[in-house]
Scaffold this motif. Structure first.
Motif, short mmCIF file in Angstrom:
data_model
loop_
_atom_site.label_atom_id
_atom_site.label_comp_id
_atom_site.label_asym_id
_atom_site.label_seq_id
_atom_site.Cartn_x
_atom_site.Cartn_y
_atom_site.Cartn_z
N ALA A 123 40.96 34.29 29.45
CA ALA A 123 41.88 34.58 30.55
C ALA A 123 41.36 35.73 31.39
CB ALA A 123 43.27 34.90 30.01
N ASN A 124 41.65 35.66 32.68
CA ASN A 124 41.36 36.78 33.56
C ASN A 124 42.41 36.84 34.66
OD1 ASN A 124 40.74 35.16 35.79
ND2 ASN A 124 38.55 35.44 35.64
N THR A 125 42.38 37.94 35.37
CA THR A 125 43.25 38.08 36.53
C THR A 125 42.44 38.10 37.82
OG1 THR A 125 43.20 40.49 36.28
CG2 THR A 125 45.04 39.31 35.24
N GLY A 126 41.12 37.96 37.69
CA GLY A 126 40.25 38.08 38.85
C GLY A 126 40.19 36.83 39.70
N GLY A 127 39.96 35.68 39.07
CA GLY A 127 39.84 34.46 39.84
C GLY A 127 39.42 33.30 38.96
N ALA A 128 39.98 32.15 39.21
CA ALA A 128 39.66 30.98 38.40
C ALA A 128 38.27 30.45 38.71
CB ALA A 128 40.69 29.88 38.63
N TRP A 129 37.70 30.81 39.86
CA TRP A 129 36.37 30.33 40.24
C TRP A 129 35.26 31.05 39.48
CZ3 TRP A 129 39.74 33.01 43.29
CH2 TRP A 129 39.41 34.35 43.54
N LEU A 130 35.61 32.09 38.75
CA LEU A 130 34.61 32.87 38.01
C LEU A 130 34.15 32.09 36.79
CD1 LEU A 130 36.40 36.30 38.30
CD2 LEU A 130 34.49 35.44 39.67
N THR A 131 32.83 32.06 36.57
CA THR A 131 32.28 31.23 35.51
C THR A 131 31.45 32.00 34.50
OG1 THR A 131 30.32 30.72 36.83
CG2 THR A 131 32.20 29.23 37.05
N GLN A 132 31.35 33.30 34.66
CA GLN A 132 30.58 34.11 33.71
C GLN A 132 31.51 34.66 32.64
OE1 GLN A 132 27.13 34.14 34.04
NE2 GLN A 132 27.77 32.64 35.59
N SER A 133 31.05 34.68 31.41
CA SER A 133 31.92 35.11 30.32
C SER A 133 32.35 36.57 30.49
CB SER A 133 31.22 34.92 28.98
OG SER A 133 30.01 35.61 28.93
N ASN A 134 31.51 37.40 31.09
CA ASN A 134 31.89 38.81 31.24
C ASN A 134 32.93 39.03 32.35
OD1 ASN A 134 30.32 38.48 33.50
ND2 ASN A 134 28.74 39.96 32.91
N GLU A 135 33.33 37.96 33.00
CA GLU A 135 34.36 38.05 34.03
C GLU A 135 35.74 37.71 33.48
OE1 GLU A 135 32.26 35.35 36.60
OE2 GLU A 135 31.65 36.99 37.94
N TYR A 136 35.78 37.47 32.17
CA TYR A 136 37.03 37.18 31.49
C TYR A 136 37.29 38.26 30.46
CZ TYR A 136 37.23 32.72 33.85
OH TYR A 136 37.32 31.75 34.82
N SER A 137 38.49 38.81 30.50
CA SER A 137 38.79 39.97 29.67
C SER A 137 39.39 39.62 28.32
CB SER A 137 39.77 40.88 30.40
OG SER A 137 39.23 41.31 31.64
N TYR A 138 40.00 38.46 28.23
CA TYR A 138 40.74 38.11 27.02
C TYR A 138 40.20 36.80 26.45
CZ TYR A 138 43.72 41.54 29.20
OH TYR A 138 44.19 42.67 29.79
N TRP A 139 40.08 36.81 25.12
CA TRP A 139 39.45 35.67 24.44
C TRP A 139 40.20 35.31 23.17
CZ3 TRP A 139 35.16 33.14 26.32
CH2 TRP A 139 34.52 33.75 27.41
N GLY A 140 40.18 34.02 22.87
CA GLY A 140 40.67 33.57 21.57
C GLY A 140 39.54 33.61 20.55
N GLN A 141 39.85 33.15 19.34
CA GLN A 141 38.88 33.18 18.25
C GLN A 141 37.96 31.97 18.23
OE1 GLN A 141 38.50 35.84 16.03
NE2 GLN A 141 39.78 36.73 17.63
N GLY A 142 38.34 30.94 18.95
CA GLY A 142 37.51 29.75 19.03
C GLY A 142 37.96 28.64 18.09
N THR A 143 37.63 27.42 18.46
CA THR A 143 37.89 26.26 17.62
C THR A 143 36.65 25.37 17.69
OG1 THR A 143 39.44 24.46 17.14
CG2 THR A 143 39.05 24.94 19.47
N ARG A 144 36.22 24.87 16.55
CA ARG A 144 34.95 24.15 16.48
C ARG A 144 35.14 22.67 16.78
NH1 ARG A 144 30.16 25.50 14.62
NH2 ARG A 144 31.03 27.43 13.71
N VAL A 145 34.27 22.14 17.60
CA VAL A 145 34.22 20.71 17.89
C VAL A 145 32.88 20.17 17.41
CG1 VAL A 145 34.14 18.98 19.72
CG2 VAL A 145 35.75 20.88 19.88
N THR A 146 32.96 19.18 16.56
CA THR A 146 31.75 18.54 16.02
C THR A 146 31.75 17.09 16.47
OG1 THR A 146 31.84 19.97 14.08
CG2 THR A 146 30.44 18.02 13.94
#
Length: 124
Positions: free
Chosen positions: A98-121
């Motif tokens: 999640a970020n508050t900057g813009g949905a067009w942003l595609t770099q991971s460092n442009e997002y401040s909040y992250w979940g723990q992840g879920t694996r897809v195989t």
């Protein structure tokens, strides 16, 4: 801040479908643009899809365009990623961000909040 928790990962055959969900808690969900990133073993985290605060803007990586769909449900404070026609190259850990900057942003460092992840195989 907002807390994110992904679910829905698992094993799927190539050509199949899977739906990921991300539940948010904390600050008002409508404040945030939401995105999905993924990271395969030995590779950098890459942008998959994003959706704007009002849900009207969606953005996709070329590699998933036409196969994946991102959506959000503000009433349930959740964001979803519907993945169709899965390929072996889609196998990765998928992260909600999640970020508050813009949905067009595609770099991971442009997002401040992250979940723990879920694996897809994806099995071939």
């Amino acid at each position: 801040q907002v807390h994110l928790l992904e679910s829905g990962g698992g094993l799927v055959q190539a050509g199949g479908s899977l739906s990921l969900s991300c539940a948010a808690s904390g600050r008002p969900f409508s404040w945030y643009n939401l995105a999905w990133f993924r990271q395969a073993p030995g590779k950098e985290r890459e942008f998959v899809a994003s959706i704007s605060r009002n849900g009207e803007g969606t953005y996709y990586a070329d590699s998933v365009k036409g196969r994946f769909t991102i959506s959000r449900d503000d009433a349930k404070a959740s964001v979803h990623l519907q993945m169709n026609r899965l390929e072996s190259k889609d196998a990765a850990v998928y992260y909600c961000a999640a970020n508050t900057g813009g949905a067009w942003l595609t770099q991971s460092n442009e997002y401040s909040y992250w979940g723990q992840g879920t694996r897809v195989t994806v099995s071939s």
